[in-house]
Write a protein that holds these residues in place. Structure first.
Motif, PDB file in Angstrom:
ATOM      1  N   GLY A 290      26.834 -49.359   0.161  1.00 35.41           N
ATOM      2  CA  GLY A 290      26.798 -50.754  -0.256  1.00 35.41           C
ATOM      3  C   GLY A 290      26.085 -51.675   0.707  1.00 35.41           C
ATOM      4  N   GLU A 291      25.420 -51.131   1.696  1.00 30.21           N
ATOM      5  CA  GLU A 291      24.666 -51.931   2.651  1.00 30.21           C
ATOM      6  C   GLU A 291      23.492 -52.598   1.936  1.00 30.21           C
ATOM      7  OE1 GLU A 291      23.168 -50.872   7.006  1.00 30.21           O
ATOM      8  OE2 GLU A 291      22.110 -49.728   5.470  1.00 30.21           O
ATOM      9  N   THR A 292      23.234 -53.858   2.281  1.00 33.38           N
ATOM     10  CA  THR A 292      22.100 -54.552   1.677  1.00 33.38           C
ATOM     11  C   THR A 292      20.865 -54.368   2.556  1.00 33.38           C
ATOM     12  OG1 THR A 292      22.546 -56.626   2.809  1.00 33.38           O
ATOM     13  CG2 THR A 292      23.618 -56.308   0.674  1.00 33.38           C
ATOM     14  N   VAL A 293      19.727 -54.738   2.003  1.00 30.01           N
ATOM     15  CA  VAL A 293      18.472 -54.655   2.753  1.00 30.01           C
ATOM     16  C   VAL A 293      18.539 -55.561   3.982  1.00 30.01           C
ATOM     17  CG1 VAL A 293      15.999 -55.111   2.648  1.00 30.01           C
ATOM     18  CG2 VAL A 293      17.139 -54.011   0.719  1.00 30.01           C
ATOM     19  N   ALA A 294      19.165 -56.729   3.857  1.00 27.44           N
ATOM     20  CA  ALA A 294      19.307 -57.644   4.997  1.00 27.44           C
ATOM     21  C   ALA A 294      20.149 -57.005   6.096  1.00 27.44           C
ATOM     22  CB  ALA A 294      19.930 -58.963   4.545  1.00 27.44           C
ATOM     23  N   ASP A 295      21.220 -56.286   5.722  1.00 28.64           N
ATOM     24  CA  ASP A 295      22.044 -55.584   6.716  1.00 28.64           C
ATOM     25  C   ASP A 295      21.223 -54.520   7.433  1.00 28.64           C
ATOM     26  OD1 ASP A 295      24.254 -57.089   5.916  1.00 28.64           O
ATOM     27  OD2 ASP A 295      24.962 -55.550   4.522  1.00 28.64           O
ATOM     28  N   HIS A 296      20.443 -53.783   6.666  1.00 30.28           N
ATOM     29  CA  HIS A 296      19.588 -52.742   7.239  1.00 30.28           C
ATOM     30  C   HIS A 296      18.585 -53.350   8.216  1.00 30.28           C
ATOM     31  CE1 HIS A 296      17.082 -49.177   7.529  1.00 30.28           C
ATOM     32  NE2 HIS A 296      16.037 -49.941   7.229  1.00 30.28           N
ATOM     33  N   ASN A 297      17.964 -54.455   7.827  1.00 35.20           N
ATOM     34  CA  ASN A 297      16.993 -55.122   8.700  1.00 35.20           C
ATOM     35  C   ASN A 297      17.644 -55.607   9.995  1.00 35.20           C
ATOM     36  OD1 ASN A 297      15.082 -54.683   6.767  1.00 35.20           O
ATOM     37  ND2 ASN A 297      15.029 -56.792   6.031  1.00 35.20           N
TER      38      ASN A 297
ATOM     39  N   GLU B 290      10.459 -50.690  12.053  1.00 35.57           N
ATOM     40  CA  GLU B 290      10.024 -51.789  11.205  1.00 35.57           C
ATOM     41  C   GLU B 290      11.131 -52.148  10.221  1.00 35.57           C
ATOM     42  OE1 GLU B 290       7.210 -53.570  11.434  1.00 35.57           O
ATOM     43  OE2 GLU B 290       6.830 -52.400  13.236  1.00 35.57           O
ATOM     44  N   PRO B 291      11.395 -53.440  10.044  1.00 35.25           N
ATOM     45  CA  PRO B 291      12.399 -53.819   9.060  1.00 35.25           C
ATOM     46  C   PRO B 291      11.914 -53.512   7.654  1.00 35.25           C
ATOM     47  CG  PRO B 291      11.350 -55.773   9.973  1.00 35.25           C
ATOM     48  CD  PRO B 291      10.820 -54.590  10.725  1.00 35.25           C
ATOM     49  N   GLY B 292      12.845 -53.356   6.775  1.00 37.25           N
ATOM     50  CA  GLY B 292      12.520 -53.033   5.388  1.00 37.25           C
ATOM     51  C   GLY B 292      12.822 -51.581   5.100  1.00 37.25           C
ATOM     52  N   VAL B 293      12.822 -51.257   3.845  1.00 32.65           N
ATOM     53  CA  VAL B 293      13.191 -49.906   3.445  1.00 32.65           C
ATOM     54  C   VAL B 293      12.052 -49.201   2.720  1.00 32.65           C
ATOM     55  CG1 VAL B 293      15.639 -50.389   3.370  1.00 32.65           C
ATOM     56  CG2 VAL B 293      14.258 -50.812   1.342  1.00 32.65           C
ATOM     57  N   GLY B 294      10.857 -49.760   2.798  1.00 33.20           N
ATOM     58  CA  GLY B 294       9.708 -49.112   2.186  1.00 33.20           C
ATOM     59  C   GLY B 294       9.606 -49.346   0.684  1.00 33.20           C
ATOM     60  N   ARG B 295      10.385 -50.245   0.195  1.00 31.79           N
ATOM     61  CA  ARG B 295      10.336 -50.595  -1.224  1.00 31.79           C
ATOM     62  C   ARG B 295      10.270 -52.114  -1.324  1.00 31.79           C
ATOM     63  NH1 ARG B 295      15.629 -47.231  -2.827  1.00 31.79           N
ATOM     64  NH2 ARG B 295      14.951 -45.237  -2.025  1.00 31.79           N
ATOM     65  N   ASP B 296       9.860 -52.593  -2.457  1.00 29.24           N
ATOM     66  CA  ASP B 296       9.830 -54.042  -2.664  1.00 29.24           C
ATOM     67  C   ASP B 296      11.204 -54.505  -3.117  1.00 29.24           C
ATOM     68  OD1 ASP B 296       7.213 -54.318  -1.922  1.00 29.24           O
ATOM     69  OD2 ASP B 296       6.437 -54.037  -3.940  1.00 29.24           O
ATOM     70  N   LEU B 297      12.095 -54.643  -2.161  1.00 28.48           N
ATOM     71  CA  LEU B 297      13.457 -55.072  -2.449  1.00 28.48           C
ATOM     72  C   LEU B 297      13.722 -56.379  -1.723  1.00 28.48           C
ATOM     73  CD1 LEU B 297      15.361 -51.690  -1.968  1.00 28.48           C
ATOM     74  CD2 LEU B 297      14.565 -52.693  -4.102  1.00 28.48           C
ATOM     75  N   GLU B 298      14.553 -57.204  -2.303  1.00 28.17           N
ATOM     76  CA  GLU B 298      14.923 -58.462  -1.668  1.00 28.17           C
ATOM     77  C   GLU B 298      16.090 -58.219  -0.712  1.00 28.17           C
ATOM     78  OE1 GLU B 298      15.694 -61.279  -4.728  1.00 28.17           O
ATOM     79  OE2 GLU B 298      13.641 -61.221  -5.482  1.00 28.17           O
TER      80      GLU B 298
END
Length: 90
Positions: A49-56, A32-40
């Motif tokens: 330095g990876e962003t949430v968008a990179d992770h997704n 599932e995309p996301g990191v389990g936190r309410d992050l943009e």
């Protein structure tokens, strides 16, 4: 090709297909995309330095890879069973 060779080929395809479906099919890891936190999407995530968008994006690529390989494993299973069926009909 003899019936015995078709049976051996079918069994080999089945073994490879089962291994692929077992590893890449069920159950799949949580992709599932996301990191389990309410992050943009632009929020830095992790020490590199990876962003949430990179992770997704990485998660979506992995999900697609797992789906393709598990479908290929299923195709190998069907081909293996078909080869064995043809060998029995010869």
């Amino acid at each position: 090709m003899t019936a015995q060779c078709l049976t051996i080929l079918g069994l080999a395809l089945d073994i490879v297909g089962v291994a692929l479906v077992w590893y890449f099919g069920w159950p799949q890891p949580n992709l599932e995309p996301g990191v389990g936190r309410d992050l943009e999407d632009g929020t830095p995530y992790g020490p590199n330095g990876e962003t949430v968008a990179d992770h997704n994006c990485k998660v979506e690529q992995q999900r697609s890879r797992y789906r393709r390989i598990s479908i290929f494993g299923l195709i190998l299973l069907i081909a293996g069973f078909s080869a064995q069926l043809v060998a029995q009909l010869l």
